[in-house]
Design an enzyme around this catalytic site. Structure first.
Site, PDB file in Angstrom:
ATOM      1  N   HIS A   9    -199.142 -30.611  -7.339  1.00 51.75           N
ATOM      2  CA  HIS A   9    -199.834 -31.876  -7.661  1.00 51.75           C
ATOM      3  C   HIS A   9    -200.621 -31.771  -8.972  1.00 51.75           C
ATOM      4  O   HIS A   9    -200.967 -30.671  -9.432  1.00 51.75           O
ATOM      5  CB  HIS A   9    -200.788 -32.237  -6.514  1.00 51.75           C
ATOM      6  N   ARG A  60    -203.528 -36.036  -2.967  1.00 51.34           N
ATOM      7  CA  ARG A  60    -203.290 -35.570  -4.344  1.00 51.34           C
ATOM      8  C   ARG A  60    -201.819 -35.252  -4.580  1.00 51.34           C
ATOM      9  O   ARG A  60    -201.290 -35.424  -5.682  1.00 51.34           O
ATOM     10  CB  ARG A  60    -204.189 -34.362  -4.667  1.00 51.34           C
ATOM     11  N   GLU A  87    -201.844 -27.659   1.385  1.00 46.89           N
ATOM     12  CA  GLU A  87    -202.465 -26.484   0.765  1.00 46.89           C
ATOM     13  C   GLU A  87    -202.868 -25.497   1.865  1.00 46.89           C
ATOM     14  O   GLU A  87    -203.021 -25.864   3.035  1.00 46.89           O
ATOM     15  CB  GLU A  87    -203.692 -26.950  -0.038  1.00 46.89           C
ATOM     16  N   HIS A 182    -198.552 -27.882  -3.124  1.00 54.29           N
ATOM     17  CA  HIS A 182    -199.835 -27.322  -3.576  1.00 54.29           C
ATOM     18  C   HIS A 182    -199.645 -25.887  -4.074  1.00 54.29           C
ATOM     19  O   HIS A 182    -198.664 -25.227  -3.701  1.00 54.29           O
ATOM     20  CB  HIS A 182    -200.817 -27.335  -2.403  1.00 54.29           C
TER      21      HIS A 182
HETATM   22  O1  LIG Z   1    -207.355 -25.299  -2.499  1.00 54.36           O
HETATM   23  C1  LIG Z   1    -207.738 -25.039  -3.657  1.00 54.36           C
HETATM   24  O2  LIG Z   1    -208.913 -24.794  -3.939  1.00 54.36           O
HETATM   25  C2  LIG Z   1    -206.745 -25.011  -4.800  1.00 54.36           C
HETATM   26  O3  LIG Z   1    -205.831 -26.006  -4.673  1.00 54.36           O
HETATM   27  C3  LIG Z   1    -206.041 -23.691  -4.905  1.00 54.36           C
HETATM   28  O4  LIG Z   1    -207.003 -22.791  -5.107  1.00 54.36           O
HETATM   29  P1  LIG Z   1    -206.790 -21.263  -5.512  1.00 54.36           P
HETATM   30  O5  LIG Z   1    -206.070 -21.223  -6.823  1.00 54.36           O
HETATM   31  O6  LIG Z   1    -208.198 -20.754  -5.589  1.00 54.36           O
HETATM   32  O7  LIG Z   1    -206.018 -20.618  -4.391  1.00 54.36           O
END
Ligand SMILES: O=C(O)[C@H](O)COP(=O)(O)O
Length: 229
Positions: A9, A60, A87, A182
Site C-alpha cells: 500500500h 490503506r 499487516e 502490506h
Molecule cells: O505495521 C507497521 O508499522 C508497518 O506497516 C510495517 O512496519 P515495519 O517496517 O516496522 O515492520
C-alpha cells in the site's frame, strides 16, 4: 510464463508519523494516495491489466488497490479482501512511535521485534481496545485465529492458506493477478513462495506503492522479479 504483480500500500498516516501500525485501520496519507495513483499510471503505461485483485481488510491497502484499478479503468474486476493479507499484528507496539520505542528498549531489541522472523512483540490482552475480536470485520474468526501478537513466521502461517487455496488456483486458470497488501504480509508471502531463508527475509525491505513484478514458471517458482520503473 505468468506475471504476478505484488504491491505494498501507499504511505499511511502512521507510516508518516513513524508509528507501529499492524492491524490498526489507518488511512493513506495524502502522499500515499498520490503514490497509489502513480502506481496505477505506471502499470497502465506498461500495458498491465488484471482479471482479479486480492487485498487485506485494511483501508490503506483497499484504497491503494482501488486507485490502481481506477487508473487502469478496471474498477469492475472482482476483488477479494481477506484478513489473511493483513499487516503483521504488532501486539502492544501498535500505536507507539518507532523512534521513541528505540529510545525506551534499545535499537537491537526494536530491530528484533521488527525483523527477526521468530521474535514476538509484547502481546496485548483481550480486554485491550486494540483486540481485533472487538471489531466486526473479524467476527467470523475463531479465537485462535485472532492474534494478541504475531511474529513473521505466524504471519506466514496465516497468509499461506490464502496463497495456496485462493491465489494459486486463479494463477493456474491463467488469470492475471494483482495482490495489494502490506510490508510484512508480503515479506511473509515471499518467504513462503520463494523459500527465503530467515536471513534473506530479514533483509527484505519493500517500498510503498511500487509495482513488484514476479515472473513465474509453470510450477509457480519465481524466475525473476523486479520493480516497475
Ligand atoms: O505495521 C507497521 O508499522 C508497518 O506497516 C510495517 O512496519 P515495519 O517496517 O516496522 O515492520
Amino acid at each position: 510464463m505468468q506475471k504476478l504483480v505484488l504491491i505494498r500500500h501507499g504511505e499511511s498516516v502512521w507510516n508518516n508519523e513513524n508509528r507501529f501500525t499492524g492491524w490498526t485501520d489507518v488511512d493513506l496519507s495524502h502522499t500515499g494516495h498520490m503514490q497509489a495513483i502513480n502506481a496505477g499510471k505506471l502499470l497502465a503505461k506498461h500495458g498491465y491489466n488484471f482479471d482479479v485483485g486480492y487485498t487485506s481488510v485494511l483501508k490503506r491497502s483497499i484504497k491503494t488497490l482501488h486507485h490502481i484499478l481506477e487508473e487502469l479503468d478496471h474498477l469492475w474486476i472482482p476483488v477479494t479482501k481477506s484478513w489473511r493479507l493483513n499487516e503483521r499484528f504488532y501486539g502492544a507496539l501498535q500505536g507507539l512511535n518507532k523512534e521513541e520505542t528505540i529510545q525506551k528498549y534499545g535499537a537491537e531489541q526494536v530491530h528484533k521485534w521488527r525483523r527477526d522472523p521468530n521474535e514476538l512483540p509484547p502481546a496485548i490482552k483481550p480486554d485491550d481496545d486494540r483486540y481485533p475480536g472487538k471489531d466486526l470485520r473479524y467476527c467470523n474468526l475463531t479465537s485462535r485465529e485472532i492474534p494478541l501478537t504475531e511474529n513473521l513466521s505466524e504471519t506466514m502461517q496465516r497468509v499461506m492458506p490464502f496463497w495456496v487455496e485462493t491465489i494459486v488456483p486463479a494463477i493456474r486458470e491463467n488469470r492475471k493477478v494483482i495482490v495489494c497488501a502490506h510490508g510484512n504480509s508480503l515479506r511473509a508471502l515471499l518467504k513462503y513462495i520463494d523459500n527465503l531463508s530467515d536471513e534473506e527475509v530479514t533483509n527484505l525491505e519493500i517500498p510503498t506503492a511500487t509495482p513488484w513484478i514476479h515472473e513465474l514458471d509453470d510450477e509457480l517458482n519465481t524466475i525473476r522479479h523486479y520493480y516497475l520503473e
